[in-house]
Design a protein around this motif. Sequence first.
Motif, mmCIF file in Angstrom:
data_model
loop_
_atom_site.group_PDB
_atom_site.id
_atom_site.type_symbol
_atom_site.label_atom_id
_atom_site.label_comp_id
_atom_site.label_asym_id
_atom_site.label_seq_id
_atom_site.Cartn_x
_atom_site.Cartn_y
_atom_site.Cartn_z
ATOM 1 N N GLY A 65 -2.956 -9.875 -33.576
ATOM 2 C CA GLY A 65 -2.280 -8.580 -33.573
ATOM 3 C C GLY A 65 -2.856 -7.694 -32.484
ATOM 4 N N PHE A 66 -1.997 -7.020 -31.743
ATOM 5 C CA PHE A 66 -2.492 -6.098 -30.708
ATOM 6 C C PHE A 66 -1.576 -4.890 -30.622
ATOM 7 N N GLU A 67 -2.132 -3.804 -30.126
ATOM 8 C CA GLU A 67 -1.359 -2.567 -29.965
ATOM 9 C C GLU A 67 -1.276 -2.191 -28.499
ATOM 10 N N ALA A 68 -0.451 -1.216 -28.200
ATOM 11 C CA ALA A 68 -0.349 -0.708 -26.833
ATOM 12 C C ALA A 68 -1.548 0.209 -26.590
ATOM 13 N N TRP A 69 -2.579 -0.329 -25.916
ATOM 14 C CA TRP A 69 -3.834 0.407 -25.733
ATOM 15 C C TRP A 69 -4.444 0.009 -24.396
ATOM 16 N N GLU A 70 -3.707 0.328 -23.336
ATOM 17 C CA GLU A 70 -4.120 0.001 -21.980
ATOM 18 C C GLU A 70 -5.405 0.752 -21.618
ATOM 19 N N PRO A 71 -6.384 0.097 -20.968
ATOM 20 C CA PRO A 71 -6.331 -1.199 -20.282
ATOM 21 C C PRO A 71 -6.823 -2.384 -21.132
ATOM 22 N N TYR A 72 -7.053 -2.154 -22.424
ATOM 23 C CA TYR A 72 -7.599 -3.225 -23.265
ATOM 24 C C TYR A 72 -6.516 -4.177 -23.792
ATOM 25 N N GLN A 73 -5.405 -3.608 -24.242
ATOM 26 C CA GLN A 73 -4.325 -4.403 -24.832
ATOM 27 C C GLN A 73 -2.993 -3.739 -24.477
ATOM 28 N N TYR A 74 -2.080 -4.508 -23.919
ATOM 29 C CA TYR A 74 -0.765 -3.959 -23.595
ATOM 30 C C TYR A 74 0.160 -5.100 -23.186
ATOM 31 N N VAL A 75 1.409 -4.797 -22.946
ATOM 32 C CA VAL A 75 2.381 -5.779 -22.463
ATOM 33 C C VAL A 75 2.569 -5.564 -20.968
ATOM 34 N N GLY A 76 2.346 -6.623 -20.194
ATOM 35 C CA GLY A 76 2.428 -6.515 -18.748
ATOM 36 C C GLY A 76 3.853 -6.528 -18.229
ATOM 37 N N MET A 77 3.985 -6.477 -16.899
ATOM 38 C CA MET A 77 5.297 -6.466 -16.262
ATOM 39 C C MET A 77 6.079 -7.754 -16.555
ATOM 40 N N MET A 96 -12.330 -22.842 -27.635
ATOM 41 C CA MET A 96 -12.205 -23.330 -29.015
ATOM 42 C C MET A 96 -11.076 -24.338 -29.186
ATOM 43 N N ASN A 97 -10.291 -24.582 -28.113
ATOM 44 C CA ASN A 97 -9.076 -25.409 -28.200
ATOM 45 C C ASN A 97 -8.094 -24.824 -29.219
ATOM 46 N N CYS A 98 -7.972 -23.523 -29.200
ATOM 47 C CA CYS A 98 -7.062 -22.819 -30.107
ATOM 48 C C CYS A 98 -5.911 -22.202 -29.324
ATOM 49 N N GLU A 99 -4.783 -22.055 -29.996
ATOM 50 C CA GLU A 99 -3.618 -21.392 -29.417
ATOM 51 C C GLU A 99 -3.503 -19.994 -30.026
ATOM 52 N N ILE A 100 -3.239 -19.008 -29.176
ATOM 53 C CA ILE A 100 -3.071 -17.631 -29.622
ATOM 54 C C ILE A 100 -1.585 -17.304 -29.672
ATOM 55 N N THR A 101 -1.116 -16.791 -30.814
ATOM 56 C CA THR A 101 0.263 -16.317 -30.916
ATOM 57 C C THR A 101 0.212 -14.805 -31.137
ATOM 58 N N PRO A 102 0.648 -14.012 -30.167
ATOM 59 C CA PRO A 102 0.496 -12.562 -30.238
ATOM 60 C C PRO A 102 1.611 -11.870 -31.022
ATOM 61 N N GLN A 103 1.256 -10.754 -31.614
ATOM 62 C CA GLN A 103 2.220 -9.918 -32.338
ATOM 63 C C GLN A 103 1.833 -8.459 -32.121
ATOM 64 N N MET A 121 -6.221 -12.020 -36.691
ATOM 65 C CA MET A 121 -7.295 -11.325 -35.980
ATOM 66 C C MET A 121 -6.782 -10.090 -35.254
ATOM 67 N N LEU A 122 -7.679 -9.096 -35.137
ATOM 68 C CA LEU A 122 -7.412 -7.872 -34.392
ATOM 69 C C LEU A 122 -8.564 -7.633 -33.433
ATOM 70 N N LEU A 123 -8.255 -7.044 -32.299
ATOM 71 C CA LEU A 123 -9.256 -6.790 -31.270
ATOM 72 C C LEU A 123 -9.641 -5.315 -31.249
ATOM 73 N N GLY A 124 -10.767 -5.038 -30.614
ATOM 74 C CA GLY A 124 -11.179 -3.649 -30.425
ATOM 75 C C GLY A 124 -11.467 -2.912 -31.712
ATOM 76 N N ALA A 125 -12.029 -3.601 -32.701
ATOM 77 C CA ALA A 125 -12.244 -3.006 -34.020
ATOM 78 C C ALA A 125 -13.681 -2.513 -34.185
ATOM 79 N N SER A 126 -13.841 -1.490 -34.984
ATOM 80 C CA SER A 126 -15.161 -1.018 -35.399
ATOM 81 C C SER A 126 -15.464 -1.577 -36.780
ATOM 82 N N LYS A 127 -16.741 -1.824 -37.039
ATOM 83 C CA LYS A 127 -17.141 -2.393 -38.326
ATOM 84 C C LYS A 127 -17.455 -1.267 -39.312
#
Length: 290
Positions: A65-77, A96-103, A121-127
């Motif tokens: 899962g990702f959000e629009a949060w440039e320059p860390y996470q966004y949809v490119g041209m 890891m030989n893993c495939e990422i499917t984004p949402q 999984m989510l990126l840019g998270a605080s614990k």
Amino acid sequence: MKILTLLSCITLVLLQIGCKPAPVPPSAPADAATTPVTETAPAPTAQPAVTPPEPVAQACVLKLGFEAWEPYQYVGMDQKPAGLDIELVQAVATKMNCEITPQQGTWVDLIAGLKAGEIDMLLGASKTAAREEYAFFSEPYRKEQFVLFVRAAEVAGLPQNTMTDFLSAGKKLGIVSEYYYGEELAQLYSDDKLKTNFVEASLSELNLARLIDEEIDGMLEDRFVAASMLRRKGLDKMVSPHSITLGDNDVYVMFSKTTVADTKVGAFNAAMAAIRQNGEYDAIMARYQQ
């Protein structure tokens, strides 16, 4: 005459003897003559040993899962996910030989999806302790710093020292729902006297619009995210960073306990350490810090 009669009798006797069939020897009893042959069933054919098939390894697929949060996470041209965090996690997934499917989604919706197991999984998270109830966390992979942004024309007239001073002066502060800005702001948010000064939004862009429209007096945002957003919208002359900051916070990857085993989190940490060691991590970071 008597001689002829005698010869005739002898001839007749000889003919009877010659015509008598030869005697047939008695047949031997069956048991004595032959040994009965018993038919034996053919021996069963030996079957080759069956080797059980090796278990098929499960394909490693992680729903990101990702959000629009440039320059860390966004949809490119090219309409594909891009950004610092995206590149880092792709490099780790390759190890890891893993495939990422984004949402893509808002942070509020992504957190709900992680809790429900709809997102891995989510990126840019605080614990936080609350998040640890439903999520595993990677090792920290970068730091972030939230800064107060205000209308450029009003910087000099605002409290200049601390966030407490800013809120205590009755100023309205825009924040994003479900974001964690650090312990200092968490304590201020829990103060009933100050809580009405917080205005929540689902996106940073909404806070920016409210700031321009003077519905709020300031907004909190990561320094690099805000700089990218202001430059993209042509608002970098109207909105400026304030001197008030919230310090540096560690940033983690957050994994759903519903769908991801802790062993996979360990594998993720090992792969992240590997790209730090081989130089991939530094190369990615350098591209976004120029």
